[in-house]
Design an enzyme around this catalytic site. Sequence first.
Site, PDB file in Angstrom:
ATOM      1  N   CYS A 142       0.656  -1.293   0.065  1.00 52.66           N
ATOM      2  CA  CYS A 142       0.090  -0.059  -0.098  1.00 52.66           C
ATOM      3  C   CYS A 142       0.850   1.289   0.062  1.00 52.66           C
ATOM      4  O   CYS A 142       1.614   1.459  -0.965  1.00 52.66           O
ATOM      5  CB  CYS A 142      -0.959  -0.210   1.123  1.00 52.66           C
ATOM      6  SG  CYS A 142      -2.478   1.120   0.979  1.00 52.66           S
ATOM      7  N   HIS A 238      -4.182  -4.545   0.278  1.00 47.24           N
ATOM      8  CA  HIS A 238      -3.777  -5.040   1.587  1.00 47.24           C
ATOM      9  C   HIS A 238      -4.415  -6.406   1.658  1.00 47.24           C
ATOM     10  O   HIS A 238      -5.189  -6.824   2.518  1.00 47.24           O
ATOM     11  CB  HIS A 238      -4.598  -4.112   2.886  1.00 47.24           C
ATOM     12  CG  HIS A 238      -4.039  -3.000   3.108  1.00 47.24           C
ATOM     13  ND1 HIS A 238      -2.936  -2.987   4.016  1.00 47.24           N
ATOM     14  CD2 HIS A 238      -4.146  -1.627   2.939  1.00 47.24           C
ATOM     15  CE1 HIS A 238      -2.397  -1.689   4.069  1.00 47.24           C
ATOM     16  NE2 HIS A 238      -3.244  -0.815   3.334  1.00 47.24           N
ATOM     17  N   GLU A 240      -3.241  -8.908   3.225  1.00 44.54           N
ATOM     18  CA  GLU A 240      -2.835  -9.125   4.398  1.00 44.54           C
ATOM     19  C   GLU A 240      -4.024  -9.004   5.375  1.00 44.54           C
ATOM     20  O   GLU A 240      -3.863  -9.727   6.387  1.00 44.54           O
ATOM     21  CB  GLU A 240      -1.691  -8.819   5.054  1.00 44.54           C
ATOM     22  CG  GLU A 240      -1.342  -7.567   5.574  1.00 44.54           C
ATOM     23  CD  GLU A 240      -1.700  -6.487   4.652  1.00 44.54           C
ATOM     24  OE1 GLU A 240      -1.799  -5.359   5.109  1.00 44.54           O
ATOM     25  OE2 GLU A 240      -1.704  -6.646   3.320  1.00 44.54           O
TER      26      GLU A 240
END
Length: 334
Positions: A142, A238, A240
């Site tokens: 990001c 993102h 994750e």
Amino acid sequence: MPIKVQNDLPAKHILETENIFVMDEDRAQSQEIRPLRIAILNLMPLKEDTELDILRVLSNFPIQTEITLMKVASHEAKHTDASHLNKFYVTLDQVENERFDGLIITGAPVEKLPFEEVEYWQELTEIMHWSETHVFSTFHICWGAQAGLYYHYGIQKVLLPQKLSGIYRQKVLHRKKMIMRGMDDYFMVPISRYTGIDEKAVRSNPELYVVAESARPEEGGSYMILACSSRQIFITGHSEYDKYDLDKEYRRDLSRGLNPDIPVNYYEGDDPSREPVLSWRSTSNCTYTNWLNFVYQETPYDLAELKPVQYDSYLRGDHIEERDTIGFPRKNRH
């Protein structure tokens, strides 16, 4: 991880043409195994939440992985207990003579600021500089991806008309890259940001390779960008994120009176009173496992033999800029 087969098995060639990793007997017998060394530069304010998110996706890799948590020394974290940071985190000066298979640089909630106005920008550039000679592959997330593209390639970020917040559909452009192995043609990923990147500058740079992008260009542009034979990876979302991370951000912004839009494609029936739908976990696991597998296969067994990142010619207009001794275009060092 690769599967090991006999050298002359007919299925081996077919699997290889499908970009499925097959290791023949000769390579398997000569391969040395050691734990991977992965450093995580955590720039997020809620560091313990980010640790959990990233460690969760890294944990699916079957090879033992040693994690080193890093922080910047030039910024005082206000949302993480100092005792936690002092016990579990190191700064660059503590590991500057060490080498790592991989480095993850997280996002940070500073995207509206010019890069040079970020409190720890100078230190971050020193870490990215250090990574060129002490890390095999760096995985930028990001804002970390925007910072990396700016520092290494001079690519600016751009303010979006409104915040992108939600789960957005991406499409694979180039399936032959190791990072794309096992991915569906289309996949979902969380995105939460106010800024994008200069897409024209990315697409016109011969050193950058876009391997996945938003299925609708107005919803995010390039998602995954590779450089330097995948030794630099830039992810603009993102993957994750935990199931509830966007929900926490949405309710935080509500409490601040920011009147945020409801994250798209996130809540059941787009109703914030209902449960979020987890639709990206398998893609996230695949992405990080592919990266670790790439690092595992390509990093030298002895990290002392690690070679610096090699750049291709850096084209600007009709001429090639001169590089200094560490490989950066002189005019784009920040």
